[in-house]
Design an enzyme around this catalytic site. Structure first.
Site: not given
Length: 305
Positions: A175-176
């Site tokens: 997600m980062k």
């Protein structure tokens, strides 16, 4: 220890890590930090009650939870492995939490390796800036099992205001990379738009007068634009080298998923231009300088109007 049963270790007390570690110790957790080439953050933390260790192994031996906040996967792997690495010092039942922006493939490999020694592994990469790190209001997206997340959450809450349990181990880093793809995509778009704007005779200030406060405005634009508009070098303290690294991790993630990502590669190449021109240690908003020069126009703050 003074807060619960956890003793906390921290490696990587740089721009973000210093504020995070400060909040951990000030909110009552026993804290051990590893020496850093920049002595000022370490010495500050020691004055606040932290203890200093010389090696990752020593940090591991003193801690039940260890946070890592370093550049990327290569540095994380080096800290964990080897005779003086974290793995050699950690006890079964302890946890490593990687707050770096790392390659998810490396994250999963390290999690499997540490699991053989009875050590848990989680990823909790960061959102926002060193200002929020100091204030204890960072964003984080955590990859961990449900039980491990519940164990970690009180400690993470010392330095984060917004904590999202995004999924299992590796999902935080996935997600980062997606988050950074969006933000760095904005950076590349703004840099090119400002270069074209200047090229056709619309100054950065005039450009800003339309974008700011309109539908295309956002928090990222406001910090990004402070370099070209005000010459503020510290408005967005994230290096071009780190941005380029993250975009290469994104490319590897897309390749592994079988995704064609032409926009991701275009954004990566914009930062590659700045890297090739010697801009590695400059901050992301300074991308405007390099895209401007590539197109024969000067967007450095001295020329803003």
């Amino acid at each position: 220890m003074t807060n619960g049963q956890e003793s906390v270790g921290f490696i990587g007390v740089g721009y973000m890590g210093h504020g995070m570690a400060k909040n951990i110790v000030e909110k009552g957790y026993a804290l051990t930090v590893m020496g850093h080439r920049n002595r000022a953050p370490v010495e500050d933390l020691v004055t606040r009650g932290a203890k200093e260790a010389k090696t990752p192994r020593e940090v591991g031996a003193a801690s039940s939870i260890v946070f890592l906040c370093v550049t990327g996967s290569r540095q994380v792997e080096a800290l964990i492995r080897g005779p003086d690495g974290l793995k050699a010092g950690l006890k079964p039942g302890s946890v490593v939490v990687d707050c770096s922006t790392s390659d998810p493939n490396s994250t999963l490999a390290l999690a499997a390796e540490l699991a053989e020694a009875g050590i848990d592994y989680a990823d909790a990469p960061l959102g926002r800036t060193p200002k929020e790190a100091w204030e204890g209001t960072l964003d984080t997206m955590v990859g961990a099992s449900d039980a491990l997340f519940e164990r970690l959450k009180p400690v993470i809450a010392t330095w984060a205001g917004r904590i999202v349990h995004i999924g299992g181990t590796g999902d935080g880093h996935r997600m980062k990379l997606l988050n950074n793809f969006v933000s760095l995509g904005y950076a590349a778009l703004y840099a090119e738009a400002l270069a074209l704007s200047q090229k056709v005779g619309i100054t950065p200030k005039r450009f800003d007068s339309v974008i700011r406060g309109g539908r295309m405005d956002c928090g990222f634009y406001q910090t990004f634009s402070r370099w070209v508009l005000e010459g503020d070098e510290n408005a967005h303290k994230f290096t071009i080298a780190n941005a380029f690294k993250d975009l290469r991790y994104l490319e590897a993630m897309a390749d592994a998923a079988g995704l064609v990502n032409p926009i991701g590669n275009a954004v990566k190449n914009s930062f590659g231009v700045a890297m090739a021109a010697g801009g590695a240690e400059r901050h992301v908003p300074m991308l405007t300088d390099y895209i401007g020069r590539l197109n024969g126009t000067d967007l450095t703050p001295a020329n803003r109007n």
